[in-house]
Design a protein around this motif. Structure first.
Motif, PDB file in Angstrom:
ATOM      1  N   ARG A   1       0.862  -1.142   0.063  1.00 32.58           N
ATOM      2  CA  ARG A   1      -0.107  -0.173  -0.007  1.00 32.58           C
ATOM      3  C   ARG A   1       0.850   1.188  -0.019  1.00 32.58           C
ATOM      4  N   SER A   2       0.073   2.392  -0.643  1.00 34.47           N
ATOM      5  CA  SER A   2       0.913   3.608  -0.577  1.00 34.47           C
ATOM      6  C   SER A   2       0.213   4.735   0.590  1.00 34.47           C
ATOM      7  N   PRO A   3       1.000   4.999   1.487  1.00 36.27           N
ATOM      8  CA  PRO A   3       0.292   5.981   2.573  1.00 36.27           C
ATOM      9  C   PRO A   3       0.115   7.280   1.774  1.00 36.27           C
ATOM     10  N   LEU A   4       0.623   7.884   0.889  1.00 37.69           N
ATOM     11  CA  LEU A   4       0.620   8.933   0.249  1.00 37.69           C
ATOM     12  C   LEU A   4      -0.782   9.119  -0.637  1.00 37.69           C
ATOM     13  N   LEU A   5      -1.208   7.875  -1.082  1.00 35.20           N
ATOM     14  CA  LEU A   5      -2.586   7.528  -1.856  1.00 35.20           C
ATOM     15  C   LEU A   5      -3.490   7.154  -0.998  1.00 35.20           C
ATOM     16  N   ARG A   6      -3.471   6.814   0.162  1.00 36.02           N
ATOM     17  CA  ARG A   6      -4.648   6.013   0.884  1.00 36.02           C
ATOM     18  C   ARG A   6      -5.950   6.860   0.660  1.00 36.02           C
ATOM     19  N   ASN A   7      -5.843   8.299   0.747  1.00 36.95           N
ATOM     20  CA  ASN A   7      -7.316   8.805   0.403  1.00 36.95           C
ATOM     21  C   ASN A   7      -7.436   9.106  -0.879  1.00 36.95           C
TER      22      ASN A   7
ATOM     23  N   GLU B   1       7.762   4.248   3.096  1.00 40.66           N
ATOM     24  CA  GLU B   1       7.020   5.343   2.416  1.00 40.66           C
ATOM     25  C   GLU B   1       6.136   5.608   3.793  1.00 40.66           C
ATOM     26  N   TYR B   2       5.990   7.267   3.814  1.00 38.14           N
ATOM     27  CA  TYR B   2       5.168   7.791   4.651  1.00 38.14           C
ATOM     28  C   TYR B   2       4.320   8.989   4.336  1.00 38.14           C
ATOM     29  N   ASP B   3       3.299   9.398   4.829  1.00 38.26           N
ATOM     30  CA  ASP B   3       2.769  10.701   4.548  1.00 38.26           C
ATOM     31  C   ASP B   3       2.843  11.514   5.625  1.00 38.26           C
ATOM     32  N   GLY B   4       3.863  12.499   5.742  1.00 39.15           N
ATOM     33  CA  GLY B   4       3.973  13.267   6.964  1.00 39.15           C
ATOM     34  C   GLY B   4       3.341  14.151   7.539  1.00 39.15           C
ATOM     35  N   THR B   5       2.239  14.334   6.928  1.00 36.95           N
ATOM     36  CA  THR B   5       1.336  15.484   7.368  1.00 36.95           C
ATOM     37  C   THR B   5       0.687  15.301   8.897  1.00 36.95           C
ATOM     38  N   HIS B   6       0.606  13.856   9.335  1.00 36.95           N
ATOM     39  CA  HIS B   6       0.101  13.893  10.786  1.00 36.95           C
ATOM     40  C   HIS B   6       1.186  13.322  11.782  1.00 36.95           C
ATOM     41  N   PHE B   7       2.448  13.595  11.492  1.00 40.18           N
ATOM     42  CA  PHE B   7       3.703  13.277  12.296  1.00 40.18           C
ATOM     43  C   PHE B   7       4.219  14.637  12.518  1.00 40.18           C
TER      44      PHE B   7
END
Lengths: 244, 244
Positions: free
Chosen positions: A120-126, B9-15
């Protein structure tokens, strides 16, 4: 009294959809509240399409009549300074007083986005539907062609949808990909409730090899919801454009 | 005892960034908590780069030593089933016990993303720096070339950064665009604190016509932080790859 058409982008993630409702945050309500601050009286807006919770829009439109004194080219900036960050007014234009964003629409374009990768891709989860299994894009493209033209799409409508006439015409259905992202672009004169998401879910079944592309013709003709694939999730869907 | 390298991979928005801290949610802590659930004992991981709050990663790496019995190719799936949705382990490999994700790195690649359009984009609000003024991309590309090579980048370091040696080598700095999105790709043997964000902020000033591309050489040579542009915001920055 002036009649205005708005062009709107929104991130549907934190909305209970477009349409104003008693409880829950909606795009319509946020825009109506912002307009009321500008105009100093309540305004009702009419959206072209009622997107569901989690569904995004790149080019939603809405119309309203109001005594608004702001010059039309300044309306986007004026509203954006009040609106929350997940909505943006991209344009405003003056229209005839007979104009209604929904009834005047000749067609709509939707984009359905799939993230096809084993992990899965966190950046595309939504912003995309995550499908970890390999998908045969050639088969999805072949299957897509059977949706074109005028059909009774009643098998591609969520139960609960209560339209009298489920005949719609699709002008375009393209499936293309770039690296791990697959996009389905659909254009038609109108869409039934959940129609694009059921088409996307069906094309994913084709991509997995569970439905043969050649069977699509019969599945449409049958009108049986259960023969089509599952409803693909909301976060992959974007209302791309409303055509006038 | 095995030594493992993770690709993340991570979405840094909520970190509150990568690095574990007393208060606030961090990527390191989430991964250490997930590993502890799998291994049944506390594990400390070493990340290649300490990204700040709001900064994203497409290819962060981290290493650790542990008595882990899960086969290495199953580690991503095992951890992803525990991790929150805004982190994904994209790969795991066994490495020599001397390997340390940070000290072994030969270089890094960062991407800085700008959304250049008169009106903001809700869908990109957490994933790009919104610049409404027109930007001259040709000038930004020209300016980018002056950063290449080995320089003392002390003018491109956030005050508070306390490294002994601020000399770094950049191998690549490309500025390219597609529709309204401008991407700056930078590759180098190492980066000072906030260096990419200050380079991006400086290139935006060049794009606006406030700094001449030819002045970049002198700005770098001066070593004066105030001559460079402002620090561009965190949400446009992505750690793209760690090079070994």
């Amino acid at each position: 009294m002036r009649s205005i058409k708005l062009l709107i982008e929104y991130d549907g993630t934190h909305f209970c959809g477009w349409q104003r409702q008693v409880e829950g945050r909606t795009v319509q309500e946020e825009i109506e509240k912002a307009l009321e601050k500008v105009i100093k009286e309540p305004v009702k807006i009419h959206g072209a399409g009622r997107t569901d919770a989690g569904v995004h829009a790149l080019g939603q439109t809405a119309s309203f009549h109001a005594n608004i004194t702001v010059p039309v080219d300044k309306i986007p900036i004026a509203l954006n300074s009040i609106l929350p960050e997940d909505i943006s007014i991209l344009g405003a234009s003056e229209v005839d007083e007979s104009f209604h964003a929904r009834y005047a629409a000749k067609g709509k374009k939707y984009i359905y986005q799939i993230y096809n990768s084993p992990l899965r891709s966190p950046l595309l989860r939504n912003y995309a539907y995550f499908v970890p299994q390999p998908l045969d894009i050639g088969k999805m493209q072949e299957a897509g062609q059977y949706f074109l033209g005028t059909h009774d799409f009643k098998g591609f409508m969520a139960s609960g949808g209560s339209v009298q006439d489920s005949i719609r015409t699709l002008y375009k259905l393209d499936v293309y990909f770039h690296e791990k992202i697959i996009k389905i672009e659909v254009e038609g004169n109108g869409f039934l409730y959940n129609m694009v998401r059921i088409i996307a879910g069906t094309l994913v079944e084709v991509g997995k090899g569970k439905i043969d592309p050649k069977d699509i013709k019969q599945i449409i003709a049958s009108g049986i919801r259960d023969l089509a694939g599952p409803t693909a999730p909301a976060q992959g869907l974007y209302l791309g454009e409303v055509i006038y």
